[in-house]
Design a protein around this motif. Sequence first.
Motif: not given
Length: 501
Positions: A327-347
């Motif tokens: 689960v912790l590792q998937v959070f890091l994978m999720l960060q890659a997607h959020l960063t690429e889509q410019n969603l960090i801090g917004r979603l």
Amino acid sequence: MKRSDVGTLPFCPVSSQGEQMMAMGGVEFDSKVSFLDAEMSDIRHALLRRDPLSAAKEVLYHLDISLSSAMQSSGGATPGLEKSTVELVEEFIFHSPKDRNVQPKKMSCIQELQLLEIMCSYFQEQNKDALRQIMFSTLFSLQGNKGDESRMAMLGKLVSMAIAVCRVPILECAVTWLQRTHSAWCVRLAQVLMDDYCTLVPSAITTLQNISTASPRFCCQLITAVTALYDFSSDELTPPLALLELLVGWITDDPRLLLLTFINTPLSSSLPLGCLEITPLLGLLRWCVKSPLANHRSHKPTLNNGLEEGEKRTVHEELYSKLHLSVLQVFLMLQAHLTEQNLIGRLAVLPLESVAALIEEVSHLSEKLTAVQIQLALDRLAQALQVAMATGALLCAREDLRTLCSRLPHNNLLQLVMSGPVVQPPSHSSPFQPNMYPHIHTGRPSPHSPHQSALPSPHSTHPALSAVTPHRPLTAHPGHPSLSPHAFHPAAMTFPYRPIR
């Protein structure tokens, strides 16, 4: 369902125009004299003379024609059905009588099995995905009436059969149903599947193993529903060992399973109130945090499979430890997607109110668990909060986190998370909200800082996300393989967090 299936029915002699058209069976209807032109009252009276299976097959055939015609006339938009057609479906497929004085004819077990086989064949052979989805929705969308119980009973049997014989089109239709239906009904479907493949015949759970390859989207939704079902409130609602092993195996082999629903759901779509979470991350996190409760309840000296209580606890602890790490590792994978889509801090992938509910549950656990067990639960909670906030999956201010965790027993790691350094980003064009907890460490600028947007991205294709379809309203993204080493950013390191055992 083929037209020839209907043509083989033993139709009785009929006299009216509608009944004559019923007797035509699988024959191609003349365009001038259509099945749809018959009066519904004539059709219903003809169906009442049939045996239950014959009538149900005829209604399915009629429903397919009605939906096809409606889709063509509506230009591909979601068609609506006449009330009379819906009543035929409820009366002759789900046996909800239109007239209270009429005793409904119910199918025998053999006839019901034959009907399920006909449905399986229809959805498998229907090559129009839109029509297949609408047909499934028309049959099994809950209407808030007495027929809903019959719908749920047949839906559970159909999905269970689809798993057994690997009918992927039905599983894909079930994915949409699970996304749009209230979580209480989704949990009921999950209960039926777990009874079939875990309780009644425990060895049958091996049938589920290949479903992760055949329909990964269904696996993601099934995991979400199963985590909502098993909430550790009783022994019966504690995940069985076989199910836990299966889920850990799925996630270990392919962690992106947990993100498929999220990544493939349009951001503009509004999900119904009370539906399942967009990812199973919160449910799996709840399992990891509350898992000491399962060991606390385990008091039997021996088990049916010969394992001692201590051996069972060891197996459970190892599985939950692996699950927690995944689960912790998937959070890091999720960060890659959020960063690429410019969603960090917004979603917020983890809703704050859901996390608050989990913290409240942990607070009540302190009254039931030993000191060692509650510290294990708190350690896992602290790790998850730290990583979720650092990766942007949880948007929570440090002051809010302190308020939420104020009733929890003391835990060193949790205190460190609550009092850790906070990066205050510039107010202009900032992807983070003010007073957030975006990173665990300070001292160097964030690689995702808005001031570095002109620099080339240090990321390239991530193997775990390369095969995942992006959000449809957004442009497709190439993903991120290995992140550049950065001593002060958690997502840039080889995963430094170790599961709490």
